[in-house]
Scaffold this active site. Structure first.
Site: not given
Ligand code: ACM
Ligand code: ZN
Length: 691
Positions: A194, A271, A327
């Site tokens: 991440d 991410h 996201e």
């Molecule tokens: C997440 O909480 N973005 C999977």
């Protein structure tokens, strides 16, 4: 087979009443527990069972089963045994692995007579789970002769541990795996990559660990809201870390020995800030200064991801690899020449389809190597990859949509499964993300309720709790957030709904917490739980109850997302809980603040007017900087009752305050105005209580 049939017959014909004390020993709650033992033609009442008499272990396995693991589990259960070659007459624990014995892969039967313990299971995993139950029977000191038949409700029972936001040692992970195995979890999802740090050695891309695994400063919040700097390994102040492949192989083996499969997660395309910091040539063509999403236009991106996945597959034997998918902002792709060219060449009409293009390519690559993908529910956008399993986190809709399309889904909705939210009164807890998620709410989750269409329910493979670590720097803090809520998830994943009852579960959870504390774990101290906001537990009676409320400036109206009960919310007698998303707190966003008038219906003598506000700076919820209250008899001429100034400061800890007036006056109309402070964000107010 014969033995198993006998045991089942015995359970079915048991004459003795079920013993409730016996039923409440094992967590997660088993399918069936019954006291007493039955012979060929008579049944005996249950009698206390003495585990200290057990000294001989006989294992009848099948080829390929690692009997040493089972022997270790017998010893870990507290039984001091020697392996023998034949069944003994007394003092025995026999384990029969009989693939034909039942239809549940992970199921087992335990049968205890005064002479010993018989375990029958279809697989070694089932026998292992039986031994976890035996361990709890031994620890309880309360078991009597009787039988247990048990199997899991769901195949996928999992926790996510986030090692990116804060790196955790292998030893820490092993300690959590130990506890997970005792609770019959069978998957551990490792969030290895991440923005905050890449955590797996990748030989073909060494800067992922020599650079992207290190940041400064250490505190996630300072780093995220600062300049998000990565630094070279070994440089001054470098904070982070990574696992070598050797360490990961050791961890995988450790988990496997406890029937836990580690699912590695390699985030893409979003991410991925740290990947692009280490390899900036993979950013989109207009070279944004900071980018979190991989450029899907460049072949080099696919080359990199495939080489990384090659190394991931070398280390992790799991059938499933998690490829993230959540996201991703798609804005850079709209501006990038390479991404736009890719869209033209592939006939992709939207950036959502561009994302799907990447996920489908990665799926084909992994499928060609005998693996399957799991992705967060955003992988549904732009079309779902043909064989993908969806992990549903933004709610349950994604999981249900995937299941309706014939895909498997794992439920992890944030409202129940995001255990990075505070588990007790937020003012008493360390800074955390989200509202209030107590043990009881986690426990109440049902991934496949009876009301769910059977064709959908068939695809719901299980449940996972996620513990994101942005605000969790230390191991002790991480354990406190994980346990005991993970115990509740264990029971959600394993136990049948008809065997679940929160009051009984809480009693067992208290015992487990105490045991964990004695073993050096740091679970949340459940016995001192405060529980929900006291003001919210009972409806309140007051003079303005049910009276009409006018919102004076439509432009300052409450936001649609946090309307609560609408125009009646502030006089409905129901006061807010610890969380602003509870449908009781009313949220005001935008310029101005709260400005309302209550019509009492007739001139009324009043002695106080008071309202509650909450502050939760992380998500942008602040106290008012000024409250003004007026009274009027005619609705036109208002006399000031009070003005309260309040200095609003940024605090990590949520707080709750009551702003009001006390005195005596006669009014028909009450105007209550709360001003927004210099911090832009929400004002959340509830119940204007008039006495
Ligand atoms: C997440 O909480 N973005 C999977
Ligand atoms: Zn691009």
């Amino acid at each position: 087979m014969r033995r198993f049939t006998l045991i089942i017959t015995v359970i079915a014909t048991m004459l003795y009443a079920e013993l409730s004390a016996q039923e409440n020993i094992i967590t997660p709650a088993p399918v069936r527990v019954q006291g007493g033992t039955c012979g060929e033609d008579c049944c005996e009442p249950a009698i206390p069972f003495d585990f200290s008499q057990i000294s001989k272990l006989y294992i009848k396995g099948v080829k390929g089963i690692d009997v040493k693991r089972l022997e270790a589990a017998v010893k870990a259960a507290g039984l001091d045994v020697k392996r023998i070659k034949h069944t003994a007459k007394r003092g025995f624990i026999n384990i029969f692995i009989e693939p034909e014995s039942m239809s549940y892969d992970e199921g087992y039967v335990i049968f205890t007579s005064e002479h010993g313990v018989d375990i029958t299971a279809r697989s070694a995993a089932g026998a292992f789970y039986a031994l976890q139950s035996v361990r709890q029977l031994v620890e309880s000191g309360e078991w009597q002769t009787g039988a247990i038949i048990d199997y899991p409700r769901f195949k996928y029972r999992s926790l996510l541990i986030d090692v990116s936001r804060h790196f955790r040692s292998v030893d820490f992970l092993k300690r959590q795996i130990d506890m997970m195995a005792r609770l019959k979890f069978n998957h551990l999802h490792l969030h290895l990559t991440d923005a905050a740090g890449w955590r797996m050695e990748v030989e073909s891309y060494p800067r992922l660990t020599s650079y992207a695994a290190w940041r400064t400063p250490a505190t996630w919040k300072e780093w995220w809201y600062g300049d998000r700097k990565y630094v070279e390994e070994g440089s001054e102040g470098a904070y982070g870390g990574y696992y070598t492949k050797e360490e990961l192989r050791d961890l995988v083996a450790y988990a496997q020995a406890r029937y836990i499969t580690i699912i590695p997660e390699i985030e893409m395309p979003g991410h991925s800030d740290e990947v692009l910091a280490a390899y900036p040539e993979l950013r989109c063509t207009h070279l944004p200064e900071r980018q979190g999403e991989l450029c899907i236009g460049k072949e080099a991106t696919f080359e990199m991801m495939e080489r990384i996945l090659d190394e991931v597959m070398e280390v992790f034997p799991s059938e499933y690899i998690h490829i993230g998918g959540d996201e991703a902002s798609k804005e850079n792709w709209k501006l990038c020449e390479d991404c736009q060219r890719r869209m033209r060449e592939e006939g992709l009409e939207s950036v959502e389809e561009l994302q799907s293009y990447m996920i489908e390519r990665m799926e084909r690559y992994l499928n060609a190597h005998g693996r399957q993908i799991i992705g967060w529910d955003e992988i549904l956008q732009g079309g779902l990859a043909p064989n993908a399993t969806v992990m549903s986190w933004r709610g349950e809709e994604g999981g249900i949509a995937a299941a309706e399309a014939g895909h498997d889904a794992i439920m992890s909705p944030h409202g129940y499964c995001y255990i990075d939210a505070p588990q007790d009164a937020p003012p008493t807890q360390p800074e955390a993300i989200g509202g209030y998620l107590p043990l009881e709410k986690v426990y109440s989750y049902d991934p496949a309720p009876e009301t769910m269409d059977a064709t959908v329910a068939r695809h719901i493979k299980g449940v996972q709790a996620n513990l994101w670590a942005e605000f969790i720097p230390t191991d002790e803090h991480y354990e406190m957030m994980l346990w005991p809520r993970a115990i509740a998830i264990a029971e959600v994943g394993w136990s049948k709904p008809e065997n679940k009852e929160f009051g009984i579960f809480r009693g067992r959870a208290l015992d487990i917490v105490e045991r964990m504390q004695s073993e050096g774990y740091h679970p949340f101290d459940l016995k001192n739980e405060i529980g929900d906001r006291p003001e919210s537990r009972e409806p309140i009676q007051h003079l303005a109850l049910g009276k009409s409320v006018t919102y004076n400036y439509p432009s300052f109206y409450y936001g649609p997302q946090y309307a609560a009960a609408g125009d009646v919310a502030l006089t409905d007698g129901l006061r807010g809980t610890w969380t602003y998303a509870d449908g009781r707190w009313q949220g005001f966003l935008g310029r101005g603040g709260v400005d309302i008038t209550i019509d009492m219906g007739e001139p009324t003598t009043i002695h106080s007017v008071k309202a509650d506000f909450m502050q939760y700076c992380g998500p942008g919820v602040y106290m008012p900087c000024k409250v003004e209250i007026w009274g009027s008899l005619d609705g036109e001429n208002f006399e000031p009752l009070t003005t309260i100034d309040h200095e609003v400061t940024y605090e990590d800890t949520p707080s709750f305050m009551n702003f009001g007036w006390e005195g005596e006056t006669e009014v028909r109309y009450i105007r209550y105005k709360a001003h927004r402070s210099k911090f832009s964000g929400f004002l959340f107010i509830d119940e204007i209580v008039v006495r």
